[in-house]
Design a protein around this motif. Structure first.
Motif, PDB file in Angstrom:
ATOM      1  N   MET A  11       0.859  -1.177   0.000  1.00  0.00           N
ATOM      2  CA  MET A  11       0.000   0.000   0.000  1.00  0.00           C
ATOM      3  C   MET A  11       0.898   1.230   0.000  1.00  0.00           C
ATOM      4  SD  MET A  11      -3.074   1.316   0.007  1.00  0.00           S
ATOM      5  CE  MET A  11      -4.157  -0.017   0.506  1.00  0.00           C
ATOM      6  N   ASN A  12       0.751   2.058  -1.013  1.00  0.00           N
ATOM      7  CA  ASN A  12       1.614   3.231  -1.170  1.00  0.00           C
ATOM      8  C   ASN A  12       3.086   2.829  -1.206  1.00  0.00           C
ATOM      9  OD1 ASN A  12      -0.668   4.937  -1.122  1.00  0.00           O
ATOM     10  ND2 ASN A  12      -0.621   5.002   1.116  1.00  0.00           N
ATOM     11  N   ALA A  13       3.366   1.742  -1.925  1.00  0.00           N
ATOM     12  CA  ALA A  13       4.724   1.219  -2.134  1.00  0.00           C
ATOM     13  C   ALA A  13       5.351   0.642  -0.870  1.00  0.00           C
ATOM     14  CB  ALA A  13       5.639   2.303  -2.720  1.00  0.00           C
ATOM     15  N   LYS A  14       4.568   0.460   0.189  1.00  0.00           N
ATOM     16  CA  LYS A  14       5.083  -0.121   1.427  1.00  0.00           C
ATOM     17  C   LYS A  14       4.404  -1.463   1.682  1.00  0.00           C
ATOM     18  CE  LYS A  14       6.135   4.339   3.607  1.00  0.00           C
ATOM     19  NZ  LYS A  14       5.858   5.226   4.768  1.00  0.00           N
ATOM     20  N   VAL A  15       5.175  -2.409   2.198  1.00  0.00           N
ATOM     21  CA  VAL A  15       4.635  -3.740   2.480  1.00  0.00           C
ATOM     22  C   VAL A  15       3.687  -3.687   3.668  1.00  0.00           C
ATOM     23  CG1 VAL A  15       5.200  -6.085   3.204  1.00  0.00           C
ATOM     24  CG2 VAL A  15       6.654  -4.908   1.528  1.00  0.00           C
ATOM     25  N   VAL A  16       2.516  -4.296   3.502  1.00  0.00           N
ATOM     26  CA  VAL A  16       1.533  -4.392   4.592  1.00  0.00           C
ATOM     27  C   VAL A  16       1.691  -5.768   5.231  1.00  0.00           C
ATOM     28  CG1 VAL A  16      -0.913  -4.335   5.197  1.00  0.00           C
ATOM     29  CG2 VAL A  16      -0.042  -2.869   3.352  1.00  0.00           C
ATOM     30  N   SER A  17       1.882  -5.792   6.542  1.00  0.00           N
ATOM     31  CA  SER A  17       2.103  -7.063   7.231  1.00  0.00           C
ATOM     32  C   SER A  17       0.883  -7.961   7.140  1.00  0.00           C
ATOM     33  CB  SER A  17       2.445  -6.820   8.705  1.00  0.00           C
ATOM     34  OG  SER A  17       1.320  -6.352   9.405  1.00  0.00           O
ATOM     35  N   GLN A  18       1.120  -9.269   7.173  1.00  0.00           N
ATOM     36  CA  GLN A  18       0.031 -10.239   7.091  1.00  0.00           C
ATOM     37  C   GLN A  18      -0.887 -10.125   8.296  1.00  0.00           C
ATOM     38  OE1 GLN A  18      -0.098 -11.914   4.236  1.00  0.00           O
ATOM     39  NE2 GLN A  18      -2.089 -12.761   4.779  1.00  0.00           N
TER      40      GLN A  18
END
Length: 286
Positions: free
Chosen positions: A185-192
């Motif tokens: 999201m917005n080039a950042k990894v979203v944690s599981q």
């Protein structure tokens, strides 16, 4: 100030300003915003949109960082939903059986789409009388909600965007089971962990909506009214479908039903987990 420029007195301008920016939707007029001129309707549309936008983006905009505002995937998705819904309904109203003038059709569509998606609940038209399945499209919009960090209710745009992204990536994961494909999201990894929480929220939201609709049906409401009342209250919208449509109210509902709908409004406003955790035995243990 803008409403007063349109001929609204100070008292009514203040009431509608509070009702707009808080996405409350209460009007001092029985006809809601339909009682006012097109200018007033456009002004309220703009501020309903602002109220449904995350206030972090307001901060960036006020500091001239407009690039950051547009870089927000949630903001772009929010705009696309509004424009897409408005375009479909405008075309149906203007070129369908209604035969409205194009500007009137566009204004009516834009106002109702923004009002429902942001969970404000103001009305300028009875969408239940729109041709085709346009009222059903409005019903689906009741589950969208505003952006995270806005005054809007509902599921919230960012949760739905994360669910959509995760669902599409799940297809890739099935094809490439050894690959690590995270949601971004917005080039950042979203944690599981966040994805699991979003999935849990969405599932609980839908379950509570269905329970609310079932209870209202058991109380004696017809199916469209029961479904509309449940969706409109848990989403903090106001107008629903059936007998609680945009030109009706909830006065006829039995006292038991009003208690149920009041609880749904509380759940929706406090984002479910805040209230539900109070009913967990673990919460009360020392």
């Amino acid at each position: 100030i803008l409403l007063m420029f349109g001929g609204v007195d100070l008292f009514n301008a203040l009431c509608h300003t509070f009702g707009t920016m808080a996405t409350g939707g209460f009007s001092t007029q029985n006809a809601s915003i339909a009682a006012y001129s097109p200018y007033i309707q456009y002004v309220i549309v703009v501020f309903m949109f602002m109220a449904g936008t995350g206030f972090t983006l307001h901060y960036f905009a006020l500091h001239g960082q407009l690039r950051k505002v547009w870089q927000s995937e949630e903001f772009r998705y929010f705009i696309y939903l509004i424009l897409g819904g408005t375009l479909i309904i405008t075309l149906v109203l203007a070129f369908g059986t209604e035969g409205m003038a194009f500007e009137e059709a566009m204004r009516s569509a834009l106002f109702q789409v923004v009002s429902i998606i942001t969970t404000t609940g103001y009305i300028t038209d009875n969408y239940l009388n729109w041709p085709g399945a346009m009222w059903f499209l409005i019903f689906l919009m009741m589950f969208i909600g505003g952006m995270a960090g806005s005054t809007g209710g509902g599921i919230k745009v960012i949760r739905q965007l994360l669910l959509l992204k995760n669902s599409l990536l799940e297809l890739k994961r099935l094809i490439h089971p050894q690959a690590i494909i995270p949601v971004r999201m917005n080039a950042k990894v979203v944690s599981q962990d966040i994805i699991f929480k979003v999935m849990a929220f969405f599932l609980i939201y839908i379950i509570i909506f269905l329970i609310g609709a079932t209870v209202m049906a058991l109380i004696g409401l017809d199916a469209p009214t029961a479904i509309g009342a449940s969706a409109a209250t848990i989403g903090n919208i106001g107008p629903g479908i059936g007998m609680v449509g945009p030109v009706d109210n909830y006065a006829f509902i039995p006292y038991g039903g009003k208690w149920v709908l009041s609880f749904l409004m509380l759940l929706g406003r406090l984002e479910l987990f805040t209230v539900l955790i109070l009913f967990s035995p673990a919460f009360w243990k020392k």
